[in-house]
Design an enzyme around this catalytic site. Sequence first.
Site, PDB file in Angstrom:
ATOM      1  N   GLU A   1      46.637  24.829 103.619  1.00  0.00           N
ATOM      2  CA  GLU A   1      45.874  23.591 103.761  1.00  0.00           C
ATOM      3  C   GLU A   1      46.541  22.665 104.779  1.00  0.00           C
ATOM      4  O   GLU A   1      47.704  22.311 104.642  1.00  0.00           O
ATOM      5  CB  GLU A   1      45.797  22.869 102.409  1.00  0.00           C
ATOM      6  CG  GLU A   1      45.145  21.499 102.490  1.00  0.00           C
ATOM      7  CD  GLU A   1      45.276  20.675 101.199  1.00  0.00           C
ATOM      8  OE1 GLU A   1      45.934  21.146 100.251  1.00  0.00           O
ATOM      9  OE2 GLU A   1      44.713  19.573 101.164  1.00  0.00           O
TER      10      GLU A   1
ATOM     11  N   ASP B   1      47.976  21.688  98.572  1.00  0.00           N
ATOM     12  CA  ASP B   1      48.726  20.622  97.918  1.00  0.00           C
ATOM     13  C   ASP B   1      48.410  20.566  96.430  1.00  0.00           C
ATOM     14  O   ASP B   1      47.364  21.019  95.991  1.00  0.00           O
ATOM     15  CB  ASP B   1      48.374  19.269  98.546  1.00  0.00           C
ATOM     16  CG  ASP B   1      48.896  19.164  99.974  1.00  0.00           C
ATOM     17  OD1 ASP B   1      49.822  19.928 100.308  1.00  0.00           O
ATOM     18  OD2 ASP B   1      48.370  18.330 100.730  1.00  0.00           O
TER      19      ASP B   1
ATOM     20  N   ASP C   1      47.344  18.264  94.749  1.00  0.00           N
ATOM     21  CA  ASP C   1      46.521  17.090  94.460  1.00  0.00           C
ATOM     22  C   ASP C   1      45.045  17.502  94.373  1.00  0.00           C
ATOM     23  O   ASP C   1      44.717  18.677  94.400  1.00  0.00           O
ATOM     24  CB  ASP C   1      46.737  16.006  95.526  1.00  0.00           C
ATOM     25  CG  ASP C   1      46.350  16.511  96.913  1.00  0.00           C
ATOM     26  OD1 ASP C   1      45.776  17.613  97.019  1.00  0.00           O
ATOM     27  OD2 ASP C   1      46.630  15.798  97.895  1.00  0.00           O
TER      28      ASP C   1
ATOM     29  N   ASP D   1      42.468  17.161  96.469  1.00  0.00           N
ATOM     30  CA  ASP D   1      41.894  17.875  97.610  1.00  0.00           C
ATOM     31  C   ASP D   1      42.365  19.325  97.626  1.00  0.00           C
ATOM     32  O   ASP D   1      41.588  20.238  97.896  1.00  0.00           O
ATOM     33  CB  ASP D   1      42.299  17.201  98.924  1.00  0.00           C
ATOM     34  CG  ASP D   1      41.448  15.963  99.196  1.00  0.00           C
ATOM     35  OD1 ASP D   1      40.456  15.767  98.447  1.00  0.00           O
ATOM     36  OD2 ASP D   1      41.773  15.217 100.128  1.00  0.00           O
TER      37      ASP D   1
END
Length: 653
Positions: A439, A512, A514, A516
């Site tokens: 990513e 990540d 998180d 997203d």
Amino acid sequence: MSKSYNAKDIEVLEGLDAVRLRPGMYIGTTGPKGLHHLIWEIVDNAIDEAANKNCDKITVTLHDDGSCSVQDNGRGIPVDEHPTLKVSGVEVVFTQLHAGGKFNNDNYAYSGGLHGVGASVVNALSDWLSVEVCKDGKRYAQNFSKVIEPSGKVRGGIPEGPLECLGETDASGTLVRFLPDKTIFETTVFDHEVVAKRLKELAFLNKGVEINFIDENVKTEQGIFETTYKYDGGIVDFVRYLNEGKNTLFADPLYIEGVKDGVVVAMALQYTDGYTDSVFSYVNNIPTTEGGTHEVGFKSAITRVFNDAARKNGNLKDKDANLMGEDFREGLTAVLAIKMKNVQFEGQTKTKLGNPEAKVAVESVVVEKLAELVSGRGNGKTVSAIIDKAMAAAKVREASRKAKEIARQKNSIENSTLVGKLAACTGKNVKNNELFIVEGDSAGGSAKQGRDRSFQAILPLKGKPLNAEKKRIDQVLLNEEIRTIISALGAGIGEDFNLNNLKYNKVIILADADQDGAHIRAILLTFFFRYMRELITDGHVFIGLPPLYKVSKRDVVEYVYSDAELPQVIERVGRGYALQRYKGLGEMNPEQLWSTTMDPKERTLVQVTIEDAAEADRLISTLMGDNVEIRKRYISENANFNKQDKVADTYLG
Ligand code: 28G
């Protein structure tokens, strides 16, 4: 223990011993899924009571001591003495193992009949369980718990005493509360979102039943979390919910219901101006993610009914061929819920209905009732809109067939430019080679510099790749990120997919920790699940786990991969430590990324199972839909593959 047991009782207890000995046989797994199964077993009994019209309110509470309670306002489990077992009906329900329960499909009754199946399994796997019954003006209670016998043998679900009458009451119903046994399950923490999502789904599927959900572990501004799910429109409301935020071709979903040969059929459908085919099917309230005979019957029925209507309306002339089933599924959102006995589940995740009689019954009910609806006054505009949409789809189908043909030939030429983003590896041994899908360009850059180029290839993903659910397959294939993945893997797609041509043995998603990142993981898994399923079933797909923290002091450096581990690591490193929190992969330099996340000797990879991918697909396409807020919250709380949730499989070289 003061109670003495007769021979029958001992047999019962041995039944519960068997459950503790092989929990997997009764609840599938002792992971998070099996843990939640305990709730569903109890909730199912309350839902049965509601399906029999004896109850209209169910409350599920996650308590702050880790226990769960379920309450219904039904008739209350019978309290009178069982004629042969000589104990109360309540005690029978919680101590008698009902032959195999739900996993013995022959015994599954969809309404009435097998009430209480599974309650004894929950009791056997609990530290303690308490039940309260209000019935015929009286309140009764009984407690069960795990005991250690003098011999050291541990038994679950032992009555602390007989069912006792506590006094009088005007109320009626059953209340069950239990604490899962920590020595049985990998984790005993219930997941708020998993429970919320399923209760909402059950409320849609059981029209008019009020389902309350209280979570004492979630605090809101108003106090503890509490919400109510109640849908008087049932699956019509479900379809409306699925289409929220989309443009629908007509205001009210079409709804039909009927019974044929003991199969109870209910169906609601509505069209949007989109291209997705969203048919969600259930059998006895269980989602059939892989479809099956009932869906086949449904699809063939709507194709027939709408083709007939198109001829009657003059949209199709005598010389014209019928429109195809897929033409009538473009933009279709439908919920099909059936109830039947002796269900047979098949497929990779046992979520595909196999009963041939379900196809016949569903097809017959839908053809008959939908034809009636379609020819009825007042539905003319709705039917025209459906036919126009399908006619347009047929045109595009023809055009897109030609486009795909061209794209196929072009692909080989374009591959060279597309794969320009790919940093290939130098080694030619496919067995060793790994493709990292990373990513972000900055993390992609670090990965390119930090990798071992002899066997590791890097493909950075810029933004979020197109959501595989949102667009038609040909549009998905035109998305550059997705096409880069397809050509990098070299094994084709869909029916053309061939594992023998796969260029990498491991495909590792690095995103990540998180929201997203979780979204990207879910989208990629959905894509693989739909178009390269064997890549997952053959064990080639992995999630890489980047560290969340670095704890350092002088020459000591420790990386921490989950919040749960952090306090221990800090204690180990001791006073004067420095703590760095990694907000994303991009914050790591190439050496750090290599040593924490990419080096086979150090890293942790989580292998993706077909169940993970099926769940990602289901979530992306059903309950998350277009509702960005729900999706974000769900993903951030569930879709993270971290060490607590999963058995991490460390690469051992
Ligand atoms: C709150 C948590 C989960 C239930 C009932 C109601 C009846 C029932 C349940 O009967 C039959 C008898 C003993 C085994 C049926 C009440 C007929 C008349 C019931 C629940 C078979 C079970 N009156 N409500 N079971 N038993 N709610 N909610 O479990 O021998 S279970």
